[in-house]
Motif scaffolding. Sequence first.
Motif, PDB file in Angstrom:
ATOM      1  N   TRP A 124       3.895   1.365  11.683  1.00 27.09           N
ATOM      2  CA  TRP A 124       4.990   0.888  11.099  1.00 27.09           C
ATOM      3  C   TRP A 124       4.671   0.152   9.779  1.00 27.09           C
ATOM      4  CZ3 TRP A 124       6.414  -4.455  10.690  1.00 27.09           C
ATOM      5  CH2 TRP A 124       7.663  -4.903  10.070  1.00 27.09           C
ATOM      6  N   LEU A 125       3.701  -0.778   9.831  1.00 22.06           N
ATOM      7  CA  LEU A 125       3.245  -1.435   8.436  1.00 22.06           C
ATOM      8  C   LEU A 125       2.905  -0.534   7.589  1.00 22.06           C
ATOM      9  CD1 LEU A 125       1.105  -4.274   9.991  1.00 22.06           C
ATOM     10  CD2 LEU A 125       3.199  -4.582   8.677  1.00 22.06           C
ATOM     11  N   SER A 126       2.054   0.568   7.792  1.00 24.63           N
ATOM     12  CA  SER A 126       1.349   1.575   6.789  1.00 24.63           C
ATOM     13  C   SER A 126       2.791   2.472   6.676  1.00 24.63           C
ATOM     14  CB  SER A 126       0.512   2.316   7.554  1.00 24.63           C
ATOM     15  OG  SER A 126      -0.647   1.843   7.733  1.00 24.63           O
ATOM     16  N   ASN A 127       3.461   2.964   7.037  1.00 22.52           N
ATOM     17  CA  ASN A 127       4.441   4.047   6.705  1.00 22.52           C
ATOM     18  C   ASN A 127       5.814   3.431   6.387  1.00 22.52           C
ATOM     19  OD1 ASN A 127       2.772   5.812   7.595  1.00 22.52           O
ATOM     20  ND2 ASN A 127       3.247   5.825   9.621  1.00 22.52           N
TER      21      ASN A 127
ATOM     22  N   ALA B  94      -8.226  -4.123  10.396  1.00 26.54           N
ATOM     23  CA  ALA B  94      -7.060  -3.512  10.759  1.00 26.54           C
ATOM     24  C   ALA B  94      -5.926  -3.847   9.599  1.00 26.54           C
ATOM     25  CB  ALA B  94      -6.511  -4.142  12.011  1.00 26.54           C
ATOM     26  N   LEU B  95      -5.825  -4.935   9.053  1.00 32.37           N
ATOM     27  CA  LEU B  95      -4.962  -5.305   7.931  1.00 32.37           C
ATOM     28  C   LEU B  95      -5.476  -4.684   6.672  1.00 32.37           C
ATOM     29  CD1 LEU B  95      -4.632  -9.150   8.401  1.00 32.37           C
ATOM     30  CD2 LEU B  95      -2.980  -7.309   8.833  1.00 32.37           C
ATOM     31  N   THR B  96      -6.793  -4.378   6.545  1.00 33.67           N
ATOM     32  CA  THR B  96      -7.231  -3.739   5.211  1.00 33.67           C
ATOM     33  C   THR B  96      -6.884  -2.121   5.375  1.00 33.67           C
ATOM     34  OG1 THR B  96      -9.110  -5.069   4.999  1.00 33.67           O
ATOM     35  CG2 THR B  96      -9.137  -3.023   3.939  1.00 33.67           C
ATOM     36  N   SER B  97      -7.215  -1.344   6.594  1.00 32.43           N
ATOM     37  CA  SER B  97      -6.857  -0.193   6.846  1.00 32.43           C
ATOM     38  C   SER B  97      -5.144   0.116   6.682  1.00 32.43           C
ATOM     39  CB  SER B  97      -7.222   0.402   8.222  1.00 32.43           C
ATOM     40  OG  SER B  97      -6.526  -0.012   9.232  1.00 32.43           O
ATOM     41  N   VAL B  98      -4.429  -0.694   7.004  1.00 29.02           N
ATOM     42  CA  VAL B  98      -3.029  -0.401   7.108  1.00 29.02           C
ATOM     43  C   VAL B  98      -2.534  -0.261   5.631  1.00 29.02           C
ATOM     44  CG1 VAL B  98      -0.881  -2.005   7.184  1.00 29.02           C
ATOM     45  CG2 VAL B  98      -2.463  -1.705   8.910  1.00 29.02           C
TER      46      VAL B  98
ATOM     47  N   ALA C 265      -2.403   5.153  -0.029  1.00 30.58           N
ATOM     48  CA  ALA C 265      -2.746   6.414  -0.091  1.00 30.58           C
ATOM     49  C   ALA C 265      -1.846   7.410  -0.110  1.00 30.58           C
ATOM     50  CB  ALA C 265      -3.847   7.008   0.976  1.00 30.58           C
ATOM     51  N   ALA C 266      -0.673   7.106   0.640  1.00 31.89           N
ATOM     52  CA  ALA C 266       0.492   7.787   0.710  1.00 31.89           C
ATOM     53  C   ALA C 266       1.404   7.524  -0.586  1.00 31.89           C
ATOM     54  CB  ALA C 266       1.295   7.381   1.828  1.00 31.89           C
ATOM     55  N   GLY C 267       1.071   6.577  -1.669  1.00 37.68           N
ATOM     56  CA  GLY C 267       1.817   6.452  -2.824  1.00 37.68           C
ATOM     57  C   GLY C 267       2.868   5.551  -2.502  1.00 37.68           C
ATOM     58  N   GLU C 268       2.977   4.555  -1.537  1.00 38.05           N
ATOM     59  CA  GLU C 268       4.216   3.886  -1.095  1.00 38.05           C
ATOM     60  C   GLU C 268       4.135   2.505  -1.665  1.00 38.05           C
ATOM     61  OE1 GLU C 268       6.443   5.236   0.861  1.00 38.05           O
ATOM     62  OE2 GLU C 268       5.543   7.324   1.112  1.00 38.05           O
ATOM     63  N   ILE C 269       3.078   2.080  -2.506  1.00 42.19           N
ATOM     64  CA  ILE C 269       3.189   0.802  -3.070  1.00 42.19           C
ATOM     65  C   ILE C 269       3.155   0.824  -4.577  1.00 42.19           C
ATOM     66  CG2 ILE C 269       1.444  -1.424  -3.192  1.00 42.19           C
ATOM     67  CD1 ILE C 269       0.539  -0.636  -0.204  1.00 42.19           C
ATOM     68  N   SER C 270       4.190   0.044  -5.045  1.00 39.42           N
ATOM     69  CA  SER C 270       4.391   0.075  -6.474  1.00 39.42           C
ATOM     70  C   SER C 270       3.909  -1.392  -7.083  1.00 39.42           C
ATOM     71  CB  SER C 270       5.718   0.356  -6.961  1.00 39.42           C
ATOM     72  OG  SER C 270       6.640  -0.623  -6.244  1.00 39.42           O
ATOM     73  N   TYR C 271       3.151  -2.175  -6.241  1.00 34.22           N
ATOM     74  CA  TYR C 271       2.878  -3.497  -6.564  1.00 34.22           C
ATOM     75  C   TYR C 271       1.543  -3.705  -6.357  1.00 34.22           C
ATOM     76  CZ  TYR C 271       3.754  -3.804  -1.771  1.00 34.22           C
ATOM     77  OH  TYR C 271       3.610  -3.628  -0.330  1.00 34.22           O
ATOM     78  N   GLN C 272       0.869  -4.616  -7.100  1.00 32.35           N
ATOM     79  CA  GLN C 272      -0.444  -4.935  -6.891  1.00 32.35           C
ATOM     80  C   GLN C 272      -0.717  -5.686  -5.554  1.00 32.35           C
ATOM     81  OE1 GLN C 272      -2.639  -6.697 -10.251  1.00 32.35           O
ATOM     82  NE2 GLN C 272      -0.786  -6.571 -11.228  1.00 32.35           N
ATOM     83  N   ILE C 273      -1.846  -5.256  -4.732  1.00 32.14           N
ATOM     84  CA  ILE C 273      -2.122  -6.111  -3.620  1.00 32.14           C
ATOM     85  C   ILE C 273      -3.469  -6.185  -3.382  1.00 32.14           C
ATOM     86  CG2 ILE C 273      -1.737  -3.875  -2.214  1.00 32.14           C
ATOM     87  CD1 ILE C 273      -0.698  -5.642   0.043  1.00 32.14           C
ATOM     88  N   GLN C 274      -4.063  -7.590  -3.081  1.00 32.43           N
ATOM     89  CA  GLN C 274      -5.491  -7.840  -3.115  1.00 32.43           C
ATOM     90  C   GLN C 274      -5.641  -8.822  -1.902  1.00 32.43           C
ATOM     91  OE1 GLN C 274      -7.920  -8.976  -6.351  1.00 32.43           O
ATOM     92  NE2 GLN C 274      -6.769  -7.559  -7.708  1.00 32.43           N
TER      93      GLN C 274
END
Length: 139
Positions: free
Chosen positions: A75-78, A105-109, A115-124
Amino acid sequence: MLLLQLTTVYSSDNFKIEADESLAYIRTEWLRPLTDKEFMMEAMRAHDVIAERNAEIVLVNSQQVSILGPDTKDWLSNTYYSLFSQTALKKMARVMPDNLFKKLALTSVVARADAAGEISYQIQDFASEEEAVRWLLEV
């Protein structure tokens, strides 16, 4: 360093959300491990606050986060991280737990969502809140 003027906008036994309106800044903190259902409910509350307040920078303190089940990780990833691409969010910093299993677990999510191109913001990810805040507030 700029001093944050945080006001609590939501608080439960599980989760806290604070805001600094002048900086379009939201800080969230997991206060204890939760069931997957509780985790998802509180996570959606954070999304709603971030969207309503047009937050551009968000700090997520995940040091006390739960061990997440496979359905919650999916759910978090998708779904969850892509929801923020429809908000004003520009940067998200996550303060990671010390527990290696939780950290992985948090890093892989996020890696899967990215990788799916779902993130349009920076996350670190960061080991300390101080480092995370410094990164969030740099221009």
